[in-house]
Design a protein around this motif. Structure first.
Motif, PDB file in Angstrom:
ATOM      1  N   ALA A  79      -3.982 -31.770 -25.052  1.00  0.00           N
ATOM      2  CA  ALA A  79      -5.169 -32.624 -24.968  1.00  0.00           C
ATOM      3  C   ALA A  79      -5.338 -33.197 -23.565  1.00  0.00           C
ATOM      4  O   ALA A  79      -6.453 -33.262 -23.041  1.00  0.00           O
ATOM      5  N   ILE A  80      -4.216 -33.585 -22.938  1.00  0.00           N
ATOM      6  CA  ILE A  80      -4.278 -34.102 -21.566  1.00  0.00           C
ATOM      7  C   ILE A  80      -4.772 -33.005 -20.629  1.00  0.00           C
ATOM      8  O   ILE A  80      -5.689 -33.216 -19.837  1.00  0.00           O
ATOM      9  N   VAL A  86      -7.621 -36.776 -28.437  1.00  0.00           N
ATOM     10  CA  VAL A  86      -6.644 -36.406 -29.454  1.00  0.00           C
ATOM     11  C   VAL A  86      -6.699 -37.477 -30.548  1.00  0.00           C
ATOM     12  O   VAL A  86      -6.858 -38.660 -30.256  1.00  0.00           O
ATOM     13  N   GLN A  87      -6.624 -37.032 -31.785  1.00  0.00           N
ATOM     14  CA  GLN A  87      -6.616 -37.975 -32.896  1.00  0.00           C
ATOM     15  C   GLN A  87      -5.167 -38.220 -33.319  1.00  0.00           C
ATOM     16  O   GLN A  87      -4.414 -37.271 -33.559  1.00  0.00           O
ATOM     17  N   ASP A 101      -8.748 -42.279 -32.335  1.00  0.00           N
ATOM     18  CA  ASP A 101      -9.162 -41.292 -31.349  1.00  0.00           C
ATOM     19  C   ASP A 101      -8.794 -41.856 -29.986  1.00  0.00           C
ATOM     20  O   ASP A 101      -9.121 -43.005 -29.670  1.00  0.00           O
ATOM     21  N   VAL A 102      -8.090 -41.056 -29.186  1.00  0.00           N
ATOM     22  CA  VAL A 102      -7.565 -41.531 -27.914  1.00  0.00           C
ATOM     23  C   VAL A 102      -7.957 -40.571 -26.799  1.00  0.00           C
ATOM     24  O   VAL A 102      -7.788 -39.352 -26.938  1.00  0.00           O
ATOM     25  N   ILE A 142     -13.717 -33.050 -28.638  1.00  0.00           N
ATOM     26  CA  ILE A 142     -14.479 -34.131 -28.009  1.00  0.00           C
ATOM     27  C   ILE A 142     -13.968 -34.309 -26.578  1.00  0.00           C
ATOM     28  O   ILE A 142     -12.775 -34.536 -26.367  1.00  0.00           O
ATOM     29  N   PRO A 143     -14.858 -34.202 -25.575  1.00  0.00           N
ATOM     30  CA  PRO A 143     -14.405 -34.409 -24.195  1.00  0.00           C
ATOM     31  C   PRO A 143     -13.895 -35.846 -23.990  1.00  0.00           C
ATOM     32  O   PRO A 143     -14.520 -36.808 -24.438  1.00  0.00           O
ATOM     33  N   ALA A 144     -12.761 -35.968 -23.338  1.00  0.00           N
ATOM     34  CA  ALA A 144     -12.209 -37.282 -23.008  1.00  0.00           C
ATOM     35  C   ALA A 144     -12.858 -37.791 -21.733  1.00  0.00           C
ATOM     36  O   ALA A 144     -13.196 -37.007 -20.840  1.00  0.00           O
ATOM     37  N   ARG A 145     -13.023 -39.099 -21.659  1.00  0.00           N
ATOM     38  CA  ARG A 145     -13.525 -39.703 -20.419  1.00  0.00           C
ATOM     39  C   ARG A 145     -12.421 -39.638 -19.377  1.00  0.00           C
ATOM     40  O   ARG A 145     -11.247 -39.821 -19.701  1.00  0.00           O
ATOM     41  N   PRO A 146     -12.763 -39.405 -18.118  1.00  0.00           N
ATOM     42  CA  PRO A 146     -11.715 -39.311 -17.085  1.00  0.00           C
ATOM     43  C   PRO A 146     -11.124 -40.677 -16.754  1.00  0.00           C
ATOM     44  O   PRO A 146     -11.832 -41.682 -16.667  1.00  0.00           O
ATOM     45  N   HIS A 147      -9.810 -40.717 -16.606  1.00  0.00           N
ATOM     46  CA  HIS A 147      -9.071 -41.909 -16.195  1.00  0.00           C
ATOM     47  C   HIS A 147      -7.954 -41.431 -15.273  1.00  0.00           C
ATOM     48  O   HIS A 147      -7.297 -40.442 -15.570  1.00  0.00           O
ATOM     49  N   ARG A 148      -7.732 -42.140 -14.169  1.00  0.00           N
ATOM     50  CA  ARG A 148      -6.638 -41.776 -13.251  1.00  0.00           C
ATOM     51  C   ARG A 148      -5.312 -42.235 -13.830  1.00  0.00           C
ATOM     52  O   ARG A 148      -5.139 -43.405 -14.148  1.00  0.00           O
ATOM     53  N   ALA A 149      -4.361 -41.321 -13.937  1.00  0.00           N
ATOM     54  CA  ALA A 149      -3.057 -41.638 -14.522  1.00  0.00           C
ATOM     55  C   ALA A 149      -2.325 -42.719 -13.742  1.00  0.00           C
ATOM     56  O   ALA A 149      -1.689 -43.595 -14.329  1.00  0.00           O
TER      57      ALA A 149
END
Length: 169
Positions: A79-80, A86-87, A101-102, A142-149
């Motif tokens: 998922a990453i 990912v649920q 949902d994450v 479902i596309p995840a919103r981008p976040h900087r790790a």
């Protein structure tokens, strides 16, 4: 095989460490995985990290995960990589299970536990989900919103603390 040493130009980032460790953790215990974990241990020896980090997290980073946890870790890692939500079926400390949902950001180890760090859509905030409390994982499309790790990892400097940087799920 000869050892080739090149001077290091820059240390691994925390996001790179997390990605390498997660990839190794769910590989199992075959010869390639054992050699790769040895390489990760070697990389840690050349980093300027607090002794507490080394003593409390290195074993967790370099040990194979139990098979059921490794299966869930593969779903999370996919998922990453795919940048998909990912649920999770997540059991909190009091035993309640919620479905969340994450938007997965990264995975990390703090002391003896692996965590998924991500934006929880149920809570509307960044949360850290302990792997051993994740009961089930389900991929989504479902596309995840981008976040900087790097914005969400607690060990940005030489000290590893979970307090104040990442809220517990």
């Amino acid at each position: 095989m000869a050892n080739v040493m090149k001077p290091s130009t820059s240390p691994l980032t925390t996001a790179e460490i997390a990605a390498l460790a997660l990839s190794l953790a769910h590989l199992g215990s075959g010869p390639q995985a054992t050699t790769a974990r040895s390489g990760l241990r070697h990389a840690f020896e050349h980093m300027e990290l607090d002794d507490e980090i080394i003593s409390t997290t290195l074993a967790t980073l370099t040990e194979p995960m139990p098979a059921p946890v490794a299966d869930r870790a593969r779903t999370i890692a996919n998922a990453i990589t795919s940048r998909l939500v990912v649920q999770l079926h997540y059991q909190d400390v009091s035993g309640r299970v919620t479905v969340r949902d994450v938007d997965p950001v990264t995975c990390m180890v703090h002391r003896d536990y692996w965590y998924l760090v991500g934006m929880c859509r149920l809570r509307g905030a960044i949360r850290a989900f302990r792997f051993d409390r994740i009961v089930a994982t389900e991929p989504t499309f479902i596309p995840a919103r981008p976040h900087r790790a790097d914005n969400f990892l607690p060990f940005q400097g030489k000290r590893a603390t979970l307090q104040g940087r990442v809220a517990a799920a």
